[in-house]
Design an enzyme around this catalytic site. Structure first.
Site, PDB file in Angstrom:
ATOM      1  N   ASP A 139       0.979  -1.099  -0.084  1.00  0.00           N
ATOM      2  CA  ASP A 139      -0.259   0.038   0.067  1.00  0.00           C
ATOM      3  C   ASP A 139       0.779   1.185  -0.022  1.00  0.00           C
ATOM      4  OD1 ASP A 139      -2.367   1.195  -0.027  1.00  0.00           O
ATOM      5  OD2 ASP A 139      -2.625   1.192   2.025  1.00  0.00           O
ATOM      6  N   TYR A 141       1.130   5.615  -0.584  1.00  0.00           N
ATOM      7  CA  TYR A 141       0.837   6.812   0.180  1.00  0.00           C
ATOM      8  C   TYR A 141       0.867   8.092  -0.593  1.00  0.00           C
ATOM      9  CZ  TYR A 141       0.684   9.626   4.688  1.00  0.00           C
ATOM     10  OH  TYR A 141       0.276  10.445   5.636  1.00  0.00           O
ATOM     11  N   HIS A 146      -3.746  13.847   0.930  1.00  0.00           N
ATOM     12  CA  HIS A 146      -3.705  13.141   2.132  1.00  0.00           C
ATOM     13  C   HIS A 146      -2.774  13.182   3.119  1.00  0.00           C
ATOM     14  CE1 HIS A 146      -4.975   9.677   4.489  1.00  0.00           C
ATOM     15  NE2 HIS A 146      -3.745   9.041   4.274  1.00  0.00           N
ATOM     16  N   ARG A 155       1.845  17.022  13.147  1.00  0.00           N
ATOM     17  CA  ARG A 155       2.848  18.245  13.110  1.00  0.00           C
ATOM     18  C   ARG A 155       2.159  19.513  12.512  1.00  0.00           C
ATOM     19  NH1 ARG A 155       4.329  13.380  11.236  1.00  0.00           N
ATOM     20  NH2 ARG A 155       3.910  13.958   9.114  1.00  0.00           N
ATOM     21  N   GLU A 211     -10.378   3.919   3.670  1.00  0.00           N
ATOM     22  CA  GLU A 211      -9.370   4.601   2.698  1.00  0.00           C
ATOM     23  C   GLU A 211      -9.974   4.079   1.275  1.00  0.00           C
ATOM     24  OE1 GLU A 211      -5.335   3.766   4.078  1.00  0.00           O
ATOM     25  OE2 GLU A 211      -5.668   5.196   5.604  1.00  0.00           O
ATOM     26  N   GLU A 213      -9.324   3.983  -2.356  1.00  0.00           N
ATOM     27  CA  GLU A 213      -7.825   3.997  -3.118  1.00  0.00           C
ATOM     28  C   GLU A 213      -8.307   3.161  -4.315  1.00  0.00           C
ATOM     29  OE1 GLU A 213      -4.596   2.381  -0.961  1.00  0.00           O
ATOM     30  OE2 GLU A 213      -5.330   2.913   1.043  1.00  0.00           O
ATOM     31  N   ASP A 245      -9.215   0.333   2.028  1.00  0.00           N
ATOM     32  CA  ASP A 245      -8.126  -0.198   2.956  1.00  0.00           C
ATOM     33  C   ASP A 245      -8.865   0.259   4.296  1.00  0.00           C
ATOM     34  OD1 ASP A 245      -5.905  -0.926   4.220  1.00  0.00           O
ATOM     35  OD2 ASP A 245      -5.040   1.034   3.772  1.00  0.00           O
ATOM     36  N   ARG A 249      -8.124   3.373  13.476  1.00  0.00           N
ATOM     37  CA  ARG A 249      -6.994   4.262  13.535  1.00  0.00           C
ATOM     38  C   ARG A 249      -6.505   4.274  15.091  1.00  0.00           C
ATOM     39  NH1 ARG A 249      -5.705   5.384   8.508  1.00  0.00           N
ATOM     40  NH2 ARG A 249      -7.397   6.225   7.513  1.00  0.00           N
ATOM     41  N   GLN A 252      -3.870   1.598  15.087  1.00  0.00           N
ATOM     42  CA  GLN A 252      -2.884   2.065  14.224  1.00  0.00           C
ATOM     43  C   GLN A 252      -1.834   3.243  15.013  1.00  0.00           C
ATOM     44  OE1 GLN A 252      -4.277   4.046  10.666  1.00  0.00           O
ATOM     45  NE2 GLN A 252      -2.321   4.438   9.758  1.00  0.00           N
ATOM     46  N   TYR A 256       1.789   1.955  15.496  1.00  0.00           N
ATOM     47  CA  TYR A 256       2.836   2.199  14.273  1.00  0.00           C
ATOM     48  C   TYR A 256       4.157   2.475  14.493  1.00  0.00           C
ATOM     49  CZ  TYR A 256       2.658   7.422  14.012  1.00  0.00           C
ATOM     50  OH  TYR A 256       3.230   8.549  14.372  1.00  0.00           O
ATOM     51  N   LYS A 265      -4.436  -2.417   9.981  1.00  0.00           N
ATOM     52  CA  LYS A 265      -4.714  -2.626   8.397  1.00  0.00           C
ATOM     53  C   LYS A 265      -5.036  -3.730   8.041  1.00  0.00           C
ATOM     54  CE  LYS A 265      -3.598   1.824   7.495  1.00  0.00           C
ATOM     55  NZ  LYS A 265      -4.235   2.825   6.536  1.00  0.00           N
ATOM     56  N   THR A 269      -9.359  -5.877   3.446  1.00  0.00           N
ATOM     57  CA  THR A 269      -9.080  -4.836   2.304  1.00  0.00           C
ATOM     58  C   THR A 269     -10.110  -5.306   1.363  1.00  0.00           C
ATOM     59  OG1 THR A 269      -6.572  -4.940   3.364  1.00  0.00           O
ATOM     60  CG2 THR A 269      -7.253  -3.925   0.871  1.00  0.00           C
ATOM     61  N   THR A 366      -4.524   6.411   0.148  1.00  0.00           N
ATOM     62  CA  THR A 366      -6.075   7.356   0.329  1.00  0.00           C
ATOM     63  C   THR A 366      -5.911   8.483  -0.703  1.00  0.00           C
ATOM     64  OG1 THR A 366      -5.862   6.770   2.663  1.00  0.00           O
ATOM     65  CG2 THR A 366      -7.541   8.344   1.837  1.00  0.00           C
ATOM     66  N   GLU A 380      -9.988  12.409   7.887  1.00  0.00           N
ATOM     67  CA  GLU A 380     -10.038  13.572   7.265  1.00  0.00           C
ATOM     68  C   GLU A 380     -11.370  14.411   7.275  1.00  0.00           C
ATOM     69  OE1 GLU A 380      -7.069  13.345   3.634  1.00  0.00           O
ATOM     70  OE2 GLU A 380      -7.641  11.319   4.299  1.00  0.00           O
TER      71      GLU A 380
HETATM   72 MN    MN Z   1      -4.046   2.726   2.690  1.00  0.00          MN
END
Ligand code: MN
Length: 438
Positions: A139, A141, A146, A155, A211, A213, A245, A249, A252, A256, A265, A269, A366, A380
């Site tokens: 997968d 990114y 996103h 951040r 997600e 995708e 996907d 959260r 995750q 992670y 994850k 899927t 995503t 989001e």
């Molecule tokens: Mn994904």
């Protein structure tokens, strides 16, 4: 490569199958899938045409695909497309060319032989199965929007990590979690830890997300240790399919660091039942966002590797499904907004000599646009659950509830081309298994 005329997408082409024109599956599309007929157990391979599926085993058994692929009778007797995927792109094109001709107005081969009667089945009478045996699952990114949206949560002052505009970021996922559209998804249990809690707890995921995708499915690449450049990458891409996907959260965000996604994850899927051949997307090639700084040479694009595919996410509560209310469309975006293309993703994957194999599934990451309402995840869309979405039944959603049905759709439209629909990737959320009791 890109602008060569392909007779299979000629807008003047018409099929003798009456329902083909104006459907998601006109003769210009011919997506591949695997299906089970009533009373049978073994999946058969087929292509969709209008509201029908053409049984490729029956067509190949009659010898009608031999000119494109001498061993067609064996390849199309398989329950998955992997044997076809192991052949080179020239073979994929030849098979598609013959199928296009057999289904086109004026060609009588299938009807004269009486094959059409048993080979053309109503799609409403069959159950779809996963059309590939998934080898590696990666997968990516590749949506800059996103990455920015998610980065801002963590951040706010510096959302984009410094490698993003240089490397198509990805991770190796778990192929056993890939299921065909329509398969229910069981809410996972797992470790969750809120920032202010002293320790994690184990239980049902509370922040279950989607997600949006698009995955690309590959054929066999060169041997291990043999990288290929970006301008050859599409030679190994068989086609694309919508993909959800599903993401936990809370699991995750606790697990992670420092190695990346794991159990948040791997519990499911969803892949669309129909794989759209890359050839069918040729009329919808597009430019994409300007890449700044320019990618390193091995990733430098040659021509347009983006595709104009309109995408949407539909969400329906259990009540809406029971009362036959259409899903609420909670997001709309387009695949052409991706920062990194499929060709760049695959060239990067191969750049260290890593092998590409028949049946690999590669998720795009995503797909989010730049505006609210165009984001491909609830994370989001709802700003981490703080701005809830309202569904058609008046209920509110931060994240998914048990019984929710999520349906991803895709459609290509452009002047001078016949529109095609990518089918759907859907799934209902089932409750988490009860925790163990000693
Ligand atoms: Mn994904």
């Amino acid at each position: 490569m890109s602008d060569a005329f392909d007779p299979t997408t000629d807008p003047g082409l018409q099929s003798w199958v009456p329902s083909a024109a104006g459907s998601d599956f006109p003769i210009q599309h011919l997506p591949y899938g695997a299906f089970v007929r009533a009373g049978e157990a073994t999946p058969r391979l087929g292509v969709a045409i209008g509201d029908k599926v053409l049984d490729l085993h029956a067509v190949a058994h009659a010898g009608l695909l031999d000119e494109a692929l001498p061993e067609a009778a064996w390849v199309f007797a398989q329950p998955t497309l992997n044997a076809l995927l192991q052949r080179p792109k020239t073979t994929w094109r030849a098979v598609r060319g013959v199928l296009s001709r057999l289904l086109s107005l004026g060609d009588l081969s299938l009807r004269d032989e009486g094959i059409a009667q048993r080979a053309l089945v109503a799609r409403s009478d069959v159950r779809m199965t996963l059309p590939i045996e998934v080898r590696d699952y990666v997968d990516f990114y590749s949506s800059l929007n996103h990455a920015l949206n998610v980065g801002r949560f963590f951040r706010p002052d510096d959302p984009l990590l410094p490698n993003y505009r240089w490397i198509p970021i990805g991770y190796h996922g778990r192929s056993s979690g890939v299921v065909v559209s329509g398969t229910p998804i069981v809410r996972p249990n797992g470790q969750r830890k809120s920032p202010d809690a002293p320790a994690p707890s184990f239980g049902p995921c509370r922040l279950l997300d989607i997600e949006l995708e698009l995955a690309f499915i590959t054929g066999d690449g060169p041997p291990l240790g043999t990288p290929f450049p970006v301008w050859q990458a599409e030679d190994y891409i068989f086609g694309v399919a919508l993909m959800n996907d599903w993401s936990a959260r809370d699991i995750q965000s606790w697990e992670y660091q420092p190695l990346g996604p794991f159990l948040g994850k791997s519990f499911g899927t969803s892949l669309a039942a129909w794989i759209t051949p890359l050839e069918a997307l040729e009329p919808f090639r597009s430019t994409g966002p300007v890449q700044e700084p320019a990618p390193l040479d091995y990733l430098a694009p040659r021509g347009n590797h983006h595709f104009d595919i309109a995408l949407e996410v539909g969400l329906a509560s259990e009540v809406m499904q029971r009362e036959g209310v259409a899903p609420t469309v909670v997001a709309e975006t387009n695949f052409r907004t991706m920062y990194w293309t499929m060709a760049q993703q695959l060239a990067h994957l191969s750049s260290n000599g890593s092998r590409v194999q028949a049946g690999d599934v590669n998720g795009s990451g995503t797909i989010s646009g730049s505006e609210p309402g165009s984001y491909g995840s609830l994370l989001e869309l709802t700003q981490r659950g703080t701005q809830k979405l309202e569904l058609a039944d008046g209920s509110l959603r931060g994240f998914l509830e048990d019984g929710d049905l999520v349906t991803l759709r895709g459609r290509c439209e452009r002047d001078g081309a016949v529109p095609i629909g990518l089918g759907e990737a859907s799934g209902v959320v089932l409750p988490a298994p009860a925790p163990w009791v000693d």
